[in-house]
Write a protein that holds these residues in place. Sequence first.
Motif, PDB file in Angstrom:
ATOM      1  N   LEU B  37       0.822  -1.204   0.000  1.00  0.00           N
ATOM      2  CA  LEU B  37       0.000   0.000   0.000  1.00  0.00           C
ATOM      3  C   LEU B  37       0.861   1.261   0.000  1.00  0.00           C
ATOM      4  N   GLY B  38       1.959   1.199   0.756  1.00  0.00           N
ATOM      5  CA  GLY B  38       2.866   2.339   0.864  1.00  0.00           C
ATOM      6  C   GLY B  38       3.426   2.700  -0.507  1.00  0.00           C
ATOM      7  N   PHE B  41       0.665   4.414  -2.690  1.00  0.00           N
ATOM      8  CA  PHE B  41       0.436   5.823  -2.345  1.00  0.00           C
ATOM      9  C   PHE B  41       1.674   6.664  -2.653  1.00  0.00           C
ATOM     10  N   ILE B  97      -6.717  12.560  -1.224  1.00  0.00           N
ATOM     11  CA  ILE B  97      -5.958  11.309  -1.369  1.00  0.00           C
ATOM     12  C   ILE B  97      -5.244  10.996  -0.054  1.00  0.00           C
ATOM     13  N   LEU B  98      -4.746  12.030   0.591  1.00  0.00           N
ATOM     14  CA  LEU B  98      -4.024  11.853   1.855  1.00  0.00           C
ATOM     15  C   LEU B  98      -4.953  11.306   2.944  1.00  0.00           C
ATOM     16  N   GLN B 101      -5.258   7.710   2.366  1.00  0.00           N
ATOM     17  CA  GLN B 101      -4.069   6.963   2.778  1.00  0.00           C
ATOM     18  C   GLN B 101      -3.994   6.839   4.303  1.00  0.00           C
ATOM     19  N   LEU B 104      -6.441   4.328   5.499  1.00  0.00           N
ATOM     20  CA  LEU B 104      -6.037   2.950   5.192  1.00  0.00           C
ATOM     21  C   LEU B 104      -4.887   2.488   6.083  1.00  0.00           C
ATOM     22  N   VAL B 105      -3.881   3.321   6.205  1.00  0.00           N
ATOM     23  CA  VAL B 105      -2.695   2.912   6.978  1.00  0.00           C
ATOM     24  C   VAL B 105      -2.936   3.103   8.479  1.00  0.00           C
TER      25      VAL B 105
END
Lengths: 302, 286
Positions: B37-38, B41, B97-98, B101, B104-105
Motif C-alpha cells: 500500500l505504501g 500511495f 488522497i491523503l 491513505q 487505510l494505513v
Amino acid sequence: MLAFEELEVRYGPVVALRGVTLKLEPGIIGLLGPNGSGKSTLLKTLLGLLRPAGGRGEVLDVPLAGADAAQLRSRIGYMPEYDALIEDASAYEQVAFWGELSGLSARQARDRAHEVLYFVGLDESRYRNVSGYSTGMRQRVKLAQALVHSPELVFLDEPTNGLDPEGRTRMLDLVLKVRAELDTSVVLASHLLLDVERVADQLVILDKGEVKASGSMAGLRKMLSRRFELRFLDPLSAAQEAELGQLGTVLESRNGLYDLELADPDPVAAFRWAQARRATLVQLTPRHDRLDEVLIRALRPA
Amino acid sequence: MPIYAPSLPPRPEPGQGLPPALVIFRFDLRRVLRLKLGRFFGFVFLAILLILVAQLYVNHLMASKAALADIRKATEAFLPQGARFQAGLLNPFMITILWLQVALVGGGLVARDTLYRIRPLLYAHPVTPLDYLGAKALFAAGLPLAVMLPFILLPWGLSLAIAGLHGPVWPTAPLYLLPAAIAISALMGAVTLGASSLASSPKAGFGWALGILLGSSALGGVASGAFSDARWMALGLGTLSKAWPRLILGLQTEQGWIPVLLGTGFHLALWLTIAVRRTRPSEATI
C-alpha cells in the motif's frame, strides 16, 4: 518475593479480589482456580495494570501502588495465555522488539533475541513470520519474549495450552530450566493440575476472588488431606457405624475398611473415638490425594 | 526436534535503550514500509508532486520568456501566483488522497494491536499509556505531515533556485503552509487514532476512519442546510482540512477563523478522548 495483605481489587462495584493475604518465596508458584476465580485479576494487579482498592501488596519488594510500578515491569516477564503475537513479523523481530521495550538497547535486544530463541528451541525458523508457526512454536515465541530481558520473575499464563503431550513435556521442561538455570522465579497460572503438580513447589488456590489455600505443595497436601483409611480389629456394630459420622465424613466402606475424611485435622482423634467405644483401631492410613482431589476439596463450599 | 541451548549468557544491563514511544513508533514504521500500500500511495503522491513542479516550471517560463507573453496573458486566468496559488500547494485533491491513505494505513494502528491482543502485553512492559498513544499519535500525525512536507518545500526550493526571491512561490510560503500542514496532520492523526481504537481489526479501522470523514462532512452539510449558515460546514473534516491553508494565507473562506478553530478543537478533543479511553491499561484484557 510476593507479599499481599488484605488486598482488594474492584471493577466498579464488583469485588474481583477480596482479602488476599499471601507471602510467597522465590521458586515456581502454581496459581490454580476455576474460570472467574480471580487469577487474571491477580496477574493484572501484579503487573500494575490494576490499582488495588484496598490492602497492600509488594512484588520484588516494590509496592504495587507505588510510582515504580512501570520500572518494576522491566524486572518481570509475562507470557499471556492467548496468542499475543504480531502475525506479520518474524519471531526474531518481535522478540527483539519486546526486549527493547524492556529497556535493552537495540543491539542488546537483537543479540538477546537470538540467544533466547535458541534457548527455547527455535533455531532457523526464528526468521520466518509467526503466522506460519505451529501452536508449540508460538508458545515458545511467547516464552522467549517473556525471558528476553532476563526477568527476576516471570508470569506464565497457561503455557501448555493447545500443546500435544510431547509439546507439553518440552514446555514444562523449559519452565524447570528457566528456574534452575536462569534463577528466575515463575508464577504458573494453569487449570491443568498435572502441569502444576509437575513443576510447582508452591501453590495458591483461588476461588471467587479469595485465596482458598496457599503454601508449599507438600505442606498443602498435608494440610488439606484429612482423608484416612481405617480398619478395626473387630467389625463395628451398626450403632458404632452410625456414630462414625461424628469422626468425619464416611466416603466409602468396604469389607471393614472405612474411607473417612476426618473432621479434626489431628488423626489422634480417631484413636480417641475408638477408645471411647472400646473398639481397637488397627489401621489408620493417610490417603495420598492427587492434586485434583486437593483442589476439589479446597473449592468445595464450606 | 528443536535444539535447545544449554543456557543463556548473563543478563544484559537494561536501561540503555530508546524511550518506549520511539521503539513502538519505529516498529510500526517498519511494518508500514513493508506494505505494498505504501508503494501505491508513494506513486500517487509522486505523480501529484511532479505535476505540481511541472506546473511551477511552466509558470516560471511564462513569466520570464518574452516570446511567451501572449500565452502568459491567456493563462493568467488559470495560473495565478498570489495567495491562491500558494494555498494550491496543499491542494484539495492531494488532501483527499491523503485522507484515504491515512485512513487505510492509520486505521490499523491501534486496531491491529487489538486484533492481535498486543496491548496487554505492551502494558506488561515498562510502557505507559502516554508512551503508547504518543507513539501512535506520532505515527498517525507524522505520516500526513511527512507526505505534505515535499509539497511545501520542494516547489518553494525550486522556485527560489530558478527565480530567486521573485519566483512564483513566495519566499515566506513555508511560514504559512507549515502551520496549516501541522493543523491538518493533527486532525488526521486524532481521527485516525480515535477510529482505530474503536475498531477490532485494521479493515474495521479503515471503515471507521472513512465513516468519520464522510459522516462529519454529511453532518456539517445537514447542519448548514438546517440553519442556513455555511459556518456549520466546519463540522466536516474535509472542509476543515481544506480551510486551514486558505485561512492562514489570508484567503476568504465560507467558514472563517472561529468556526474552523472550534471545529478543529472539537474533533481533536473528541477523537483523542476516545483513543485515550479505549487504550487504558484497565481495558487490556488478559
